[in-house]
Design a protein around this motif. Structure first.
Motif, PDB file in Angstrom:
ATOM      1  N   GLU A   1       0.831  -1.200   0.000  1.00  0.00           N
ATOM      2  CA  GLU A   1       0.000   0.000   0.000  1.00  0.00           C
ATOM      3  C   GLU A   1       0.866   1.251   0.000  1.00  0.00           C
ATOM      4  O   GLU A   1       0.533   2.251  -0.627  1.00  0.00           O
ATOM      5  CB  GLU A   1      -0.938  -0.025   1.208  1.00  0.00           C
ATOM      6  CG  GLU A   1      -2.052  -1.045   1.013  1.00  0.00           C
ATOM      7  CD  GLU A   1      -2.846  -1.308   2.265  1.00  0.00           C
ATOM      8  OE1 GLU A   1      -2.523  -0.723   3.315  1.00  0.00           O
ATOM      9  OE2 GLU A   1      -3.794  -2.118   2.205  1.00  0.00           O
TER      10      GLU A   1
ATOM     11  N   PRO B   1       7.993  12.537  -2.530  1.00  0.00           N
ATOM     12  CA  PRO B   1       7.413  13.005  -3.789  1.00  0.00           C
ATOM     13  C   PRO B   1       6.649  14.313  -3.635  1.00  0.00           C
ATOM     14  O   PRO B   1       6.088  14.805  -4.615  1.00  0.00           O
ATOM     15  CB  PRO B   1       6.460  11.876  -4.195  1.00  0.00           C
ATOM     16  CG  PRO B   1       6.798  10.731  -3.299  1.00  0.00           C
ATOM     17  CD  PRO B   1       7.324  11.324  -2.047  1.00  0.00           C
TER      18      PRO B   1
ATOM     19  N   GLY C   1       9.458   6.617  -4.157  1.00  0.00           N
ATOM     20  CA  GLY C   1       8.351   7.357  -4.767  1.00  0.00           C
ATOM     21  C   GLY C   1       8.813   8.246  -5.905  1.00  0.00           C
ATOM     22  O   GLY C   1       8.012   8.642  -6.761  1.00  0.00           O
TER      23      GLY C   1
ATOM     24  N   PRO D   1      -7.224   4.601  -8.000  1.00  0.00           N
ATOM     25  CA  PRO D   1      -6.307   3.799  -7.188  1.00  0.00           C
ATOM     26  C   PRO D   1      -5.345   4.687  -6.385  1.00  0.00           C
ATOM     27  O   PRO D   1      -5.141   5.848  -6.740  1.00  0.00           O
ATOM     28  CB  PRO D   1      -5.547   2.968  -8.223  1.00  0.00           C
ATOM     29  CG  PRO D   1      -5.649   3.726  -9.493  1.00  0.00           C
ATOM     30  CD  PRO D   1      -6.957   4.463  -9.438  1.00  0.00           C
ATOM     31  N   PRO D   2      -4.746   4.122  -5.323  1.00  0.00           N
ATOM     32  CA  PRO D   2      -3.893   4.921  -4.427  1.00  0.00           C
ATOM     33  C   PRO D   2      -2.777   5.656  -5.164  1.00  0.00           C
ATOM     34  O   PRO D   2      -2.453   6.788  -4.811  1.00  0.00           O
ATOM     35  CB  PRO D   2      -3.289   3.887  -3.477  1.00  0.00           C
ATOM     36  CG  PRO D   2      -4.139   2.684  -3.577  1.00  0.00           C
ATOM     37  CD  PRO D   2      -4.833   2.721  -4.893  1.00  0.00           C
ATOM     38  N   GLU D   3      -2.189   4.983  -6.210  1.00  0.00           N
ATOM     39  CA  GLU D   3      -1.029   5.597  -6.851  1.00  0.00           C
ATOM     40  C   GLU D   3      -1.382   6.858  -7.627  1.00  0.00           C
ATOM     41  O   GLU D   3      -0.505   7.599  -8.033  1.00  0.00           O
ATOM     42  CB  GLU D   3      -0.311   4.584  -7.753  1.00  0.00           C
ATOM     43  CG  GLU D   3      -1.122   4.061  -8.932  1.00  0.00           C
ATOM     44  CD  GLU D   3      -1.864   2.773  -8.615  1.00  0.00           C
ATOM     45  OE1 GLU D   3      -2.175   2.556  -7.422  1.00  0.00           O
ATOM     46  OE2 GLU D   3      -2.143   1.990  -9.538  1.00  0.00           O
TER      47      GLU D   3
ATOM     48  N   PHE E   1       8.275   7.599  -9.715  1.00  0.00           N
ATOM     49  CA  PHE E   1       6.993   7.823 -10.384  1.00  0.00           C
ATOM     50  C   PHE E   1       6.649   9.309 -10.513  1.00  0.00           C
ATOM     51  O   PHE E   1       5.732   9.676 -11.226  1.00  0.00           O
ATOM     52  CB  PHE E   1       5.878   7.089  -9.638  1.00  0.00           C
ATOM     53  CG  PHE E   1       6.243   5.673  -9.328  1.00  0.00           C
ATOM     54  CD1 PHE E   1       6.276   4.722 -10.332  1.00  0.00           C
ATOM     55  CD2 PHE E   1       6.622   5.300  -8.047  1.00  0.00           C
ATOM     56  CE1 PHE E   1       6.655   3.421 -10.064  1.00  0.00           C
ATOM     57  CE2 PHE E   1       7.001   4.001  -7.777  1.00  0.00           C
ATOM     58  CZ  PHE E   1       7.019   3.056  -8.795  1.00  0.00           C
TER      59      PHE E   1
ATOM     60  N   PHE F   1      -7.249   2.650  -0.294  1.00  0.00           N
ATOM     61  CA  PHE F   1      -7.008   1.234  -0.021  1.00  0.00           C
ATOM     62  C   PHE F   1      -8.320   0.503   0.245  1.00  0.00           C
ATOM     63  O   PHE F   1      -8.377  -0.704   0.273  1.00  0.00           O
ATOM     64  CB  PHE F   1      -6.069   1.068   1.172  1.00  0.00           C
ATOM     65  CG  PHE F   1      -4.798   1.834   1.001  1.00  0.00           C
ATOM     66  CD1 PHE F   1      -3.918   1.502  -0.017  1.00  0.00           C
ATOM     67  CD2 PHE F   1      -4.497   2.898   1.826  1.00  0.00           C
ATOM     68  CE1 PHE F   1      -2.748   2.218  -0.199  1.00  0.00           C
ATOM     69  CE2 PHE F   1      -3.330   3.614   1.656  1.00  0.00           C
ATOM     70  CZ  PHE F   1      -2.452   3.279   0.642  1.00  0.00           C
TER      71      PHE F   1
ATOM     72  N   ILE G   1      -0.828  11.083  -2.517  1.00  0.00           N
ATOM     73  CA  ILE G   1      -0.822  10.993  -1.061  1.00  0.00           C
ATOM     74  C   ILE G   1       0.512  10.408  -0.601  1.00  0.00           C
ATOM     75  O   ILE G   1       1.265   9.845  -1.387  1.00  0.00           O
ATOM     76  CB  ILE G   1      -1.945  10.057  -0.556  1.00  0.00           C
ATOM     77  CG1 ILE G   1      -1.836   8.693  -1.258  1.00  0.00           C
ATOM     78  CG2 ILE G   1      -3.302  10.679  -0.760  1.00  0.00           C
ATOM     79  CD1 ILE G   1      -2.702   7.631  -0.671  1.00  0.00           C
ATOM     80  N   GLY G   2       0.795  10.579   0.686  1.00  0.00           N
ATOM     81  CA  GLY G   2       1.905   9.852   1.311  1.00  0.00           C
ATOM     82  C   GLY G   2       1.345   9.216   2.564  1.00  0.00           C
ATOM     83  O   GLY G   2       0.460   9.798   3.206  1.00  0.00           O
ATOM     84  N   ILE G   3       1.821   8.001   2.889  1.00  0.00           N
ATOM     85  CA  ILE G   3       1.242   7.349   4.069  1.00  0.00           C
ATOM     86  C   ILE G   3       2.341   6.769   4.949  1.00  0.00           C
ATOM     87  O   ILE G   3       3.369   6.288   4.455  1.00  0.00           O
ATOM     88  CB  ILE G   3       0.233   6.246   3.648  1.00  0.00           C
ATOM     89  CG1 ILE G   3      -0.516   5.699   4.861  1.00  0.00           C
ATOM     90  CG2 ILE G   3       0.894   5.133   2.866  1.00  0.00           C
ATOM     91  CD1 ILE G   3      -1.770   4.929   4.516  1.00  0.00           C
TER      92      ILE G   3
ATOM     93  N   ARG H   1       2.038   1.768  -3.458  1.00  0.00           N
ATOM     94  CA  ARG H   1       0.944   2.308  -4.265  1.00  0.00           C
ATOM     95  C   ARG H   1       0.741   3.788  -3.967  1.00  0.00           C
ATOM     96  O   ARG H   1       0.562   4.594  -4.865  1.00  0.00           O
ATOM     97  CB  ARG H   1      -0.367   1.538  -3.980  1.00  0.00           C
ATOM     98  CG  ARG H   1      -0.346   0.071  -4.341  1.00  0.00           C
ATOM     99  CD  ARG H   1      -0.380  -0.193  -5.821  1.00  0.00           C
ATOM    100  NE  ARG H   1      -1.538   0.358  -6.506  1.00  0.00           N
ATOM    101  CZ  ARG H   1      -2.729  -0.237  -6.579  1.00  0.00           C
ATOM    102  NH1 ARG H   1      -2.934  -1.404  -6.012  1.00  0.00           N
ATOM    103  NH2 ARG H   1      -3.723   0.325  -7.238  1.00  0.00           N
ATOM    104  N   SER H   2       0.808   4.151  -2.687  1.00  0.00           N
ATOM    105  CA  SER H   2       0.593   5.559  -2.327  1.00  0.00           C
ATOM    106  C   SER H   2       1.688   6.434  -2.905  1.00  0.00           C
ATOM    107  O   SER H   2       1.490   7.615  -3.155  1.00  0.00           O
ATOM    108  CB  SER H   2       0.552   5.720  -0.812  1.00  0.00           C
ATOM    109  OG  SER H   2       1.856   5.662  -0.275  1.00  0.00           O
ATOM    110  N   LEU H   3       2.876   5.835  -3.146  1.00  0.00           N
ATOM    111  CA  LEU H   3       3.984   6.618  -3.702  1.00  0.00           C
ATOM    112  C   LEU H   3       3.938   6.659  -5.225  1.00  0.00           C
ATOM    113  O   LEU H   3       4.817   7.231  -5.854  1.00  0.00           O
ATOM    114  CB  LEU H   3       5.311   6.030  -3.229  1.00  0.00           C
ATOM    115  CG  LEU H   3       5.584   6.191  -1.730  1.00  0.00           C
ATOM    116  CD1 LEU H   3       6.761   5.343  -1.313  1.00  0.00           C
ATOM    117  CD2 LEU H   3       5.826   7.646  -1.379  1.00  0.00           C
ATOM    118  N   GLY H   4       2.953   6.001  -5.825  1.00  0.00           N
ATOM    119  CA  GLY H   4       2.779   6.150  -7.264  1.00  0.00           C
ATOM    120  C   GLY H   4       2.969   4.888  -8.075  1.00  0.00           C
ATOM    121  O   GLY H   4       2.835   4.922  -9.293  1.00  0.00           O
ATOM    122  N   ALA H   5       3.316   3.759  -7.437  1.00  0.00           N
ATOM    123  CA  ALA H   5       3.511   2.527  -8.201  1.00  0.00           C
ATOM    124  C   ALA H   5       2.163   1.894  -8.510  1.00  0.00           C
ATOM    125  O   ALA H   5       1.305   1.823  -7.638  1.00  0.00           O
ATOM    126  CB  ALA H   5       4.368   1.549  -7.405  1.00  0.00           C
TER     127      ALA H   5
END
Lengths: 599, 369
Positions: free
Chosen positions: A211, B164, B112, B84-86, B115, B65, B90-92, A214-218
């Motif tokens: 996750e 990012p 990050g 989708p999250p990407e 991307f 998510f 955001i940053g988590i 994914r949050s970082l862009g992948a």
């Protein structure tokens, strides 16, 4: 009783020393049953006519019969002539070359079949998932001779595969006594192992890590490539390495499914022993051991660098197997898994079913119980059957119980010794676990050449009977599994439990019996089931020690029958299957779900 | 309750995060029910509540998510359902940090940037160095995550999330695995970093003290619903429900019947002891939806322990000291008053009879029952 009561102090003293006594006894057993015999094999190979020499090894290394092109190079043939055939990918004709070649192919097939199984088990939820997951432990308890009989039953001219192909006007395929049969049988054995270690890694992947990616862009595929795959491939590699080492040391499967042109190192060692060429057999077995240990060591060095603490706080959620939507992304992987299941069914289920069916039918195809009746016969007429079925069953059970009596206390003692903290624990661990890495053939050969033929002790000749030697070989092969099922439990126990017991007056041994063992009881029972299953199925050492005696067991009997009549072999195979299945159920219920298996 | 957000927003700007009537169910269980709130640009907004209250699910809905069963999630005014999250910018940071174990600190932080280009035309390496110094980990770039302390891992995770330059930072209990002293130090640092960068932050915690200390605004959640949204001071001094009053800090909640309603004050006959009548300040008109308070109404009101004074003549209650706890700066006393427990600060011995009282202005009327 007052503290000064003499009976109490005597008992106290015994109790206080109980653990030390157990440690000493275990050490003596380990030396007598493993280190001394293995030492005897080394002596046999390195000392010829009373002089230490490397001559035997050099002869092997220069003999193209064993080392092929490599031997030609060592003999001095010019590189220019040898190189083309060294680099070609044809099946090597030398024994070591062929052994490595079939191990390589078996490893590839095992990975191809094992990884999709890990994917299915790790990422999908479906009925029977837990059962399927449990079944991946079967290779540890299923005697390999059983797989050989299963394959013989499956691919024989009137077996189910050729019958099915004939129904469609195809075939028959002649798979028996081919390289393909051996590789497929090895995959039957090792693909579940690859699946098991890969699955353990997959299940410890933390969903938070994905996750985060994914949050970082992948995207989903990129996240898999960057986060999941790097955590999987060390495990896939571990499964592949273990598979290679196991199949490099393969013996019963090749003996039963191969012919003269398909000879691995271990089969050759066995043939040499049969011809009483003990020194050569010993030297060849040591070469095999050296190759296996080198590969394992190389792998462990690599693994030490790769080891990652998995903090699988939150495992990945599983998807339903029934697709939630009819999109390509949902359908494609599921169709792939469907195709895989068909292949897996043919490979894993058909041999076992064929075994059962073949045991219940005559050569003509009608139902019969004759094969089972035959098992109960004590005396078989004619010279064709030197091996009688009933004594084989009786011996197997007796040896199993005797092995249990030796291996279980040994395993528990080693577990206690290797989970306590002290200097040199790692060394103890290695010494105690070494039997896992050494082929049964070496132990068997050592026991045969040492205690069984007799040891001179200052004028006395100590001879250990074949039965005792067989039990010793079984115990050595089996007790590490007790350690693997019991030690993790002990390790996880809060040490304050024992400290509390001891502060209340219990001796160390008493605390073990009263506190620790009851808490790790499931592991002990699972270990016992492992021991029994391994003893019942052991082939390599037993075949050497039982030759020419009446101490043969079921797997040996099966191997003898297999060449003559398939029916009795399959019937005995079913008996063996039932015993090992029961062991499997016990292990599964009580100890099979150890995280990472410890196996 | 919700008017305070509108005040913060300039008319033409969409809130950075906005949830409207968001519900998330799993089969028969409802994790989040009808949750609505808006977080403005640069704000530090905290979801606080006991475990299982739906705060983490709410955060995961914002992160993409999880998908809402009902309602909408918007980031900077854009509808996010199905994104989708990407693609959410955001940053988590998770509770366990979820550092990639096969990458070193530098590679984790740089991940990050595969991307997105680093902000302000920086190179990847410059950006990583900048973040390492931002979280005070200069020179640690080559370390493996396994060789870092918990506090360092947490900072790497924060740096990775910020690298990012996300427009929203999501923090899921990032402090709860750390010991108390470190937690207090890191939350000051976190707040500093957040203010320096001005990044909109949604923070999830079960620790009410942390929530009050760090946030611009707090939403208190319970059983999947939001009980109250407000600044830390509003939440502390003007709890909107009994749950908020008791969950945030120590409190003494009383119930009683209104005997008189006057211009400035209310007189209340306490349910705990019908012979006791106290006088409290009358709250502003319009605070209660179903019209102004009237004689005969039942109400709930609360008084913080620090406002309930021993040996105080006004609104006197007779109570017995049950136990005392020395807390360093003060001593907390548990009193028995007609079978109910009251908390006060002061200096008394166990078993002592005492009179406690309070200033009418110290009482806060929570709600009409």
């Amino acid at each position: 009783m007052s503290p000064s009561d003499p009976r109490r102090t005597v008992r106290d003293r015994i109790e206080r020393r109980a653990l030390a006594v157990l440690a000493v006894v275990t050490t003596l057993l380990l030396v007598g049953m493993f280190y001394y015999p293995v030492g005897a094999v080394f002596r046999e190979a390195f000392i010829v006519d009373g002089r230490a020499t490397l001559g035997l090894f050099l002869e092997f290394l220069r003999d193209p019969f064993y080392f092929g092109d490599l031997a030609r190079l060592l003999r001095g043939d010019p590189l220019r002539e040898v190189l083309p055939s060294l680099l070609s990918f044809e099946r090597p004709s030398s024994i070591v070359g062929f052994t490595a070649y079939q191990a390589f192919l078996s490893t590839i097939l095992s990975v191809i079949l094992g990884v999709p199984l890990a994917y299915l088990l790790a990422r999908y939820e479906f009925r029977g998932r837990r059962t399927l997951r449990s079944l991946t432990i079967v290779p540890f308890v299923l005697p390999s001779i059983l797989v050989a009989v299963g394959f013989r039953a499956t691919f024989s001219t009137n077996g189910p595969v050729n019958t099915a192909l004939g129904f469609f006007g195809l075939g028959p395929v002649e798979l028996l006594f081919t390289l393909e049969a051996i590789v497929i049988a090895h995959a039957f054995y090792n693909a579940p192992l690859v699946a098991r270690v890969t699955l353990a890694a997959w299940e410890s992947v933390d969903a938070s890590a994905i996750e985060t990616a994914r949050s970082l862009g992948a995207g989903p595929f990129r996240a898999f490539r960057d986060v999941v795959a790097p955590q999987l491939y060390p495990s896939v590699l571990m499964g592949a390495t273990l598979t290679f080492v196991f199949t490099f040391g393969t013996f019963p499967i090749v003996l039963a499914l191969g012919d003269a042109s398909l000879m691995t190192v271990e089969v050759r060692v066995f043939r040499l022993v049969e011809r009483f060429d003990y020194a050569e057999a010993a030297a060849l077995a040591i070469i095999e051991l050296a190759i296996s240990l080198t590969i394992l060591y190389g792998y462990l060095r690599y693994e030490a660098k790769q080891t990652m603490q998995s903090r699988g706080a939150r495992p990945l959620p599983r998807r339903p197997l029934r697709p939630p939507a009819l999109t390509a992304r949902e359908l494609v992987p599921r169709i792939g898994l469907g195709v895989y299941s068909v292949v897996a069914f043919v490979l894993f289920v058909v041999p076992m079913v064929s075994l059962v069916i073949a045991s219940l039918t005559t050569d003509g195809g009608s139902w019969t119980l004759d094969n089972y009746r035959f098992l109960l016969e004590r005396q078989v007429e004619g010279a064709a059957f030197q091996v009688q079925p009933w004594p084989a069953i009786r011996n197997s059970l007796l040896f199993g119980v005797a092995t249990l009596a030796v291996a279980l206390p040994m395993g528990i003692t080693v577990s206690v010794l290797t989970t306590r903290r002290y200097r040199g624990r790692k060394v103890v661990d290695v010494i105690a676990m070494a039997p896992l890495a050494v082929s049964g053939l070496i132990v068997g050969l050592g026991l045969l050449r040492g205690p069984v033929f007799g040891i001179e002790f200052g004028g006395y000749r100590l001879i250990i009977g074949g039965a005792i030697a067989i039990v010793a070989a079984h115990a050595v092969a089996a007790y590490p599994f007790v350690v693997r099922t019991v030690a993790p439990g002990l390790q996880n126990l809060d040490p304050r439990l024992v400290e509390s017991a001891r502060s209340l007056g219990a001796s160390r041994a008493r605390a073990l019996v009263d506190i620790e063992l009851p808490l790790v009881w499931p592991g002990v029972v699972a270990g016992a089931a492992f021991v029994f299953a391994i003893s019942i199925g052991e082939f390599s050492a037993t075949v050497l020690l039982a030759t020419g005696t009446d101490q043969f067991t079921m797997p040996i009997a099966i191997e003898r029958f297999i060449g003559r009549r398939l029916g009795p072999a399959t019937a005995m195979g079913v008996v063996l299957l039932v015993v090992t299945s029961l062991s499997f159920i016990v292990i599964d219920r009580l100890g099979g779900e150890q995280r990472n298996g410890g196996l | 309750m919700a008017d305070s957000d509108e005040r913060r927003l300039s008319a033409d700007q969409s809130p950075a995060i906005s949830l409207d009537g968001v519900t998330r169910t799993y089969g028969a269980t409802t994790a989040v029910e009808e949750v609505s709130f808006a977080v403005s640009e640069g704000e530090f907004f905290t979801l606080v509540g006991p475990s299982g209250c739906g705060k983490t699910t709410t955060l995961r809905l914002v992160g993409g998510f999880e998908q809402p069963t009902d309602g909408t999630v918007q980031l900077s005014g854009e509808e996010m359902v199905g994104v989708p999250p990407e693609e959410r910018d955001i940053g988590i940071v998770f509770q366990n940090y979820a550092l990639f174990p096969h990458m070193n600190v530098r590679e984790n932080i740089a991940y990050g940037l595969n991307f997105t280009d680093p902000p302000d035309g920086q190179t990847k390496a410059e950006r990583v160095e900048e973040l390492l110094s931002l979280v005070d980990l200069e020179g640690m770039g080559k370390r493996d995550p396994d060789n870092l302390s918990g506090g360092q891992q947490q900072r790497v995770a924060l740096a990775r999330a910020l690298a990012p330059g996300p427009s929203v930072l999501l923090l899921d209990e990032p402090m709860s695995a750390l010991d108390a002293e470190l937690r207090e130090r890191l939350r000051v640092e976190l707040k500093d970093i957040q203010q320096t960068l001005g990044v909109t932050t949604l923070y999830v915690t079960h620790d009410q003290e942390e929530a009050l200390a760090i946030s611009d605004r707090v939403a208190v959640m319970r059983d999947g619903r939001i009980e109250q949204i407000g600044t830390p001071r509003e939440i502390y001094h003007q709890p909107a429900t009994r749950f908020v009053a008791e969950f945030i800090g120590d409190n003494n909640v009383f119930d009683g019947e209104l005997v008189t309603v006057q211009e400035e004050t209310l007189t209340v006959r306490l349910d705990g002891n019908r012979s006791t009548v106290v006088e409290i300040e009358r709250p502003e008109q319009g605070t209660f939806s179903a019209g102004p308070l009237q004689t005969g109404d039942h109400i709930l009101f609360c008084i913080r322990p620090e406002s309930l004074l021993v040996d105080h003549g006004e609104n006197a209650l007779e109570a017995t000291v049950e136990s005392t706890e020395f807390l360093g700066g003060t001593t907390r006393i548990q009193l028995d008053w007609n079978g109910r427990t009251l908390l006060v600060h002061g200096d008394k011995t166990v078993g002592e009879q005492t009179t406690i009282g309070f200033d009418p202005a110290a009482a806060h009327v929570i709600e009409r029952l």
